[in-house]
Scaffold this motif. Structure first.
Motif, PDB file in Angstrom:
ATOM      1  N   HIS A 207       1.050  -1.311   0.132  1.00  0.00           N
ATOM      2  CA  HIS A 207      -0.102   0.040  -0.050  1.00  0.00           C
ATOM      3  C   HIS A 207       0.837   1.172   0.020  1.00  0.00           C
ATOM      4  O   HIS A 207       0.314   2.495   0.069  1.00  0.00           O
ATOM      5  N   SER A 208       2.128   1.128  -0.058  1.00  0.00           N
ATOM      6  CA  SER A 208       3.024   2.289  -0.038  1.00  0.00           C
ATOM      7  C   SER A 208       2.805   3.364  -1.312  1.00  0.00           C
ATOM      8  O   SER A 208       2.558   2.806  -2.424  1.00  0.00           O
ATOM      9  N   LYS A 209       3.372   4.412  -0.983  1.00  0.00           N
ATOM     10  CA  LYS A 209       3.270   5.558  -2.333  1.00  0.00           C
ATOM     11  C   LYS A 209       4.657   6.241  -2.414  1.00  0.00           C
ATOM     12  O   LYS A 209       4.634   7.161  -1.390  1.00  0.00           O
ATOM     13  N   MET A 210       5.497   5.716  -3.200  1.00  0.00           N
ATOM     14  CA  MET A 210       6.935   6.096  -2.797  1.00  0.00           C
ATOM     15  C   MET A 210       7.586   6.061  -4.232  1.00  0.00           C
ATOM     16  O   MET A 210       7.458   5.276  -5.219  1.00  0.00           O
ATOM     17  N   MET A 211       8.415   7.086  -4.526  1.00  0.00           N
ATOM     18  CA  MET A 211       9.302   7.189  -5.611  1.00  0.00           C
ATOM     19  C   MET A 211      10.543   7.590  -5.237  1.00  0.00           C
ATOM     20  O   MET A 211      10.882   8.654  -4.508  1.00  0.00           O
ATOM     21  N   ILE A 212      11.717   6.878  -5.697  1.00  0.00           N
ATOM     22  CA  ILE A 212      13.089   7.457  -5.459  1.00  0.00           C
ATOM     23  C   ILE A 212      13.795   7.753  -6.836  1.00  0.00           C
ATOM     24  O   ILE A 212      13.710   6.879  -7.772  1.00  0.00           O
ATOM     25  N   VAL A 213      14.383   8.636  -6.743  1.00  0.00           N
ATOM     26  CA  VAL A 213      15.098   9.288  -8.152  1.00  0.00           C
ATOM     27  C   VAL A 213      16.526   9.333  -8.069  1.00  0.00           C
ATOM     28  O   VAL A 213      17.127  10.213  -6.954  1.00  0.00           O
ATOM     29  N   ASP A 214      17.510   8.562  -8.577  1.00  0.00           N
ATOM     30  CA  ASP A 214      18.998   8.835  -8.409  1.00  0.00           C
ATOM     31  C   ASP A 214      19.432   8.812  -7.043  1.00  0.00           C
ATOM     32  O   ASP A 214      20.536   9.293  -6.942  1.00  0.00           O
ATOM     33  N   ASP A 215      18.932   8.029  -6.220  1.00  0.00           N
ATOM     34  CA  ASP A 215      19.532   7.951  -4.781  1.00  0.00           C
ATOM     35  C   ASP A 215      19.624   9.308  -4.506  1.00  0.00           C
ATOM     36  O   ASP A 215      20.478   9.724  -3.282  1.00  0.00           O
ATOM     37  N   HIS A 216      18.680  10.397  -4.696  1.00  0.00           N
ATOM     38  CA  HIS A 216      18.961  11.549  -4.318  1.00  0.00           C
ATOM     39  C   HIS A 216      17.426  12.220  -3.775  1.00  0.00           C
ATOM     40  O   HIS A 216      17.403  13.002  -2.563  1.00  0.00           O
ATOM     41  N   TYR A 217      16.451  12.070  -4.556  1.00  0.00           N
ATOM     42  CA  TYR A 217      15.289  12.784  -4.280  1.00  0.00           C
ATOM     43  C   TYR A 217      14.111  11.470  -3.834  1.00  0.00           C
ATOM     44  O   TYR A 217      14.359  10.462  -4.437  1.00  0.00           O
ATOM     45  N   THR A 218      13.327  11.727  -2.683  1.00  0.00           N
ATOM     46  CA  THR A 218      12.308  10.734  -2.530  1.00  0.00           C
ATOM     47  C   THR A 218      11.104  11.450  -2.597  1.00  0.00           C
ATOM     48  O   THR A 218      10.683  12.699  -1.817  1.00  0.00           O
ATOM     49  N   ILE A 219      10.061  10.929  -3.099  1.00  0.00           N
ATOM     50  CA  ILE A 219       8.663  11.439  -2.996  1.00  0.00           C
ATOM     51  C   ILE A 219       7.768  10.444  -2.007  1.00  0.00           C
ATOM     52  O   ILE A 219       8.003   9.104  -2.415  1.00  0.00           O
ATOM     53  N   VAL A 220       7.187  10.723  -1.055  1.00  0.00           N
ATOM     54  CA  VAL A 220       6.659   9.924  -0.135  1.00  0.00           C
ATOM     55  C   VAL A 220       5.365  10.744   0.345  1.00  0.00           C
ATOM     56  O   VAL A 220       5.105  11.982   0.466  1.00  0.00           O
ATOM     57  N   GLY A 221       4.074   9.947   0.335  1.00  0.00           N
ATOM     58  CA  GLY A 221       2.890  10.781   0.691  1.00  0.00           C
ATOM     59  C   GLY A 221       1.685   9.949   0.474  1.00  0.00           C
ATOM     60  O   GLY A 221       1.688   8.649   0.507  1.00  0.00           O
ATOM     61  N   SER A 222       0.665  10.593   0.121  1.00  0.00           N
ATOM     62  CA  SER A 222      -0.761   9.746   0.143  1.00  0.00           C
ATOM     63  C   SER A 222      -0.924   9.404  -1.302  1.00  0.00           C
ATOM     64  O   SER A 222      -2.172   8.700  -1.753  1.00  0.00           O
ATOM     65  N   CYS A 223      -0.187   9.831  -2.338  1.00  0.00           N
ATOM     66  CA  CYS A 223      -0.409   9.949  -3.799  1.00  0.00           C
ATOM     67  C   CYS A 223       0.095   8.540  -4.688  1.00  0.00           C
ATOM     68  O   CYS A 223       0.915   8.294  -4.513  1.00  0.00           O
ATOM     69  N   ASN A 224      -1.115   8.071  -5.175  1.00  0.00           N
ATOM     70  CA  ASN A 224      -0.742   6.932  -5.960  1.00  0.00           C
ATOM     71  C   ASN A 224      -0.525   7.403  -7.372  1.00  0.00           C
ATOM     72  O   ASN A 224      -0.822   8.483  -7.633  1.00  0.00           O
ATOM     73  N   LEU A 225       0.150   6.499  -8.187  1.00  0.00           N
ATOM     74  CA  LEU A 225       0.392   6.831  -9.612  1.00  0.00           C
ATOM     75  C   LEU A 225      -0.756   6.288 -10.517  1.00  0.00           C
ATOM     76  O   LEU A 225      -0.684   5.448 -11.226  1.00  0.00           O
ATOM     77  N   ASP A 226      -1.987   6.929 -10.265  1.00  0.00           N
ATOM     78  CA  ASP A 226      -3.271   6.703 -10.939  1.00  0.00           C
ATOM     79  C   ASP A 226      -3.740   7.774 -11.134  1.00  0.00           C
ATOM     80  O   ASP A 226      -3.752   9.168 -10.308  1.00  0.00           O
ATOM     81  N   PRO A 227      -5.076   7.969 -12.079  1.00  0.00           N
ATOM     82  CA  PRO A 227      -5.626   9.299 -12.362  1.00  0.00           C
ATOM     83  C   PRO A 227      -6.445   9.864 -11.465  1.00  0.00           C
ATOM     84  O   PRO A 227      -6.204  11.221 -11.177  1.00  0.00           O
ATOM     85  N   ARG A 228      -7.051   9.080 -10.532  1.00  0.00           N
ATOM     86  CA  ARG A 228      -7.641   9.879  -9.139  1.00  0.00           C
ATOM     87  C   ARG A 228      -6.591  10.439  -8.393  1.00  0.00           C
ATOM     88  O   ARG A 228      -6.889  11.642  -7.948  1.00  0.00           O
ATOM     89  N   SER A 229      -5.606  10.061  -7.977  1.00  0.00           N
ATOM     90  CA  SER A 229      -4.430  10.693  -7.084  1.00  0.00           C
ATOM     91  C   SER A 229      -3.965  11.882  -7.769  1.00  0.00           C
ATOM     92  O   SER A 229      -3.747  12.641  -7.319  1.00  0.00           O
ATOM     93  N   LEU A 230      -3.408  11.382  -9.218  1.00  0.00           N
ATOM     94  CA  LEU A 230      -2.816  12.753  -9.738  1.00  0.00           C
ATOM     95  C   LEU A 230      -3.830  13.685  -9.983  1.00  0.00           C
ATOM     96  O   LEU A 230      -3.017  14.889 -10.245  1.00  0.00           O
ATOM     97  N   TYR A 231      -4.902  13.423 -10.241  1.00  0.00           N
ATOM     98  CA  TYR A 231      -5.837  14.907 -10.763  1.00  0.00           C
ATOM     99  C   TYR A 231      -7.038  15.128 -10.036  1.00  0.00           C
ATOM    100  O   TYR A 231      -7.574  16.371 -10.193  1.00  0.00           O
ATOM    101  N   ILE A 232      -7.526  14.094  -9.294  1.00  0.00           N
ATOM    102  CA  ILE A 232      -8.889  14.326  -8.514  1.00  0.00           C
ATOM    103  C   ILE A 232      -8.846  14.366  -6.986  1.00  0.00           C
ATOM    104  O   ILE A 232      -9.424  15.604  -6.605  1.00  0.00           O
ATOM    105  N   ASN A 233      -8.200  13.471  -6.649  1.00  0.00           N
ATOM    106  CA  ASN A 233      -8.242  13.616  -5.126  1.00  0.00           C
ATOM    107  C   ASN A 233      -7.550  14.489  -4.429  1.00  0.00           C
ATOM    108  O   ASN A 233      -6.561  15.172  -4.938  1.00  0.00           O
ATOM    109  N   LEU A 234      -7.814  14.650  -3.052  1.00  0.00           N
ATOM    110  CA  LEU A 234      -7.145  15.809  -2.291  1.00  0.00           C
ATOM    111  C   LEU A 234      -6.072  14.867  -1.596  1.00  0.00           C
ATOM    112  O   LEU A 234      -5.973  13.952  -0.967  1.00  0.00           O
ATOM    113  N   GLU A 235      -4.733  15.216  -1.961  1.00  0.00           N
ATOM    114  CA  GLU A 235      -3.637  14.538  -1.589  1.00  0.00           C
ATOM    115  C   GLU A 235      -2.482  15.344  -0.740  1.00  0.00           C
ATOM    116  O   GLU A 235      -2.587  16.529  -1.022  1.00  0.00           O
TER     117      GLU A 235
END
Length: 289
Positions: A207-235
């Motif tokens: 159920h995690s929502k996480m992205m790591i880029v180049d061992d430098h940046y991390t995105i953590v939060g409630s946002c999935n990589l789906d249309p609802r999370s990306l454009y509609i839901n409050l995240e």
């Protein structure tokens, strides 16, 4: 319903969901990430014996924050509270809404928080993810409960792969929302042919929502990589610039891959046409899943 009629936007209001997972304590400690307040500690075997659904026994990622930037979490919650009460809320800056992430000179570590949602008062999660994907040079690791990339996020992923960026994607092997899993599976063959690596987590619902880029940046939060999370839901999501945290998160992802089955092109080729048809139909419904 009354709010939708009053604002002449019934479908938008009924389709809206507050998907954030945010806890603020005395404006000194804050928690954010993908975790809801529900007991999901059981194994798959325990769930089956008790007749419980796959939504039990989840794997998740959540962070605890202390320090001066904890006030940003408190502000985010306060804005949501006032908006829910119908009170006036000031508009965020243009830089915030466009999710500009440039670090200050000499800044080794930083945290940027973003409220994401529909309309001009929010940033868009799609902008946050796609901006980081576009700066990736060596690798992107995604651990996502629901993986249905669309629009600018899909374009940024494919562009990163064309730059020879290594991309690993970890998703649930058995989702609590089977239709979402089938919509994801519709993309597997296309992504694998382009050199993506895809893993399906065994035994527990990821159920995690996480992205790591180049061992430098991390995105953590409630946002999935789906249309609802990306454009509609409050995240709510955090962009964290830190080698140390990225290394910790990468360790979590390595553990998840060891507990996963790697999906191959040979596996996709063996899928029969009825299942392929179901996956295609699920993909057509992606904006409402």
């Amino acid at each position: 319903v009354w709010e939708g009629l009053r604002r002449f936007r019934p479908l938008t209001i009924l389709n809206r969901r507050d998907h954030r997972k945010l806890l603020v304590i005395d404006q000194t400690v804050g928690y954010f990430g993908g975790m809801n307040i529900v007991d999901n500690a059981e194994t798959v075997e325990q769930q089956k014996s008790a007749g419980k659904p796959m939504s039990s026994g989840w794997r998740d990622v959540h962070l605890r924050l202390e320090g001066p930037q904890q006030s940003d979490l408190a502000e985010s919650f306060d804005r949501s509270w006032r908006r829910a009460r119908g009170e006036r809320v000031s508009r965020r800056s243009r830089m915030y809404r466009r999710a500009l992430l440039s670090a200050q000179s000499g800044e080794d570590e930083s945290i940027r928080f973003f409220d994401s949602g529909p309309g001009r008062r929010y940033s868009r999660a799609a902008r946050v993810f796609s901006r980081l994907m576009r700066v990736a040079r060596s690798q992107i690791t995604l651990s996502m409960a629901y993986f249905i990339p669309v629009g600018s996020v899909m374009r940024a992923l494919l562009a990163a792969r064309r730059r020879k960026v290594r991309i690993r994607i970890i998703v649930p092997g058995k989702s609590d929302v089977p239709l979402v899993q089938r919509a994801s599976a519709h993309l597997y063959e296309k992504l694998l042919e382009r050199g993506f690596r895809i893993y399906e987590r065994r035994q527990r619902m990821l159920h995690s929502k996480m992205m790591i880029v180049d061992d430098h940046y991390t995105i953590v939060g409630s946002c999935n990589l789906d249309p609802r999370s990306l454009y509609i839901n409050l995240e709510f999501l955090a962009v964290i610039r830190s080698h140390k945290l990225a290394a910790i998160m990468a360790g979590i992802c390595r553990y998840e891959t060891r507990q996963s089955d790697r999906i191959t092109l040979a596996h996709c080729k063996r899928i029969r046409w009825p299942e392929r048809m179901i996956c295609s139909m699920a993909w057509l419904c992606r904006w409402w899943l």
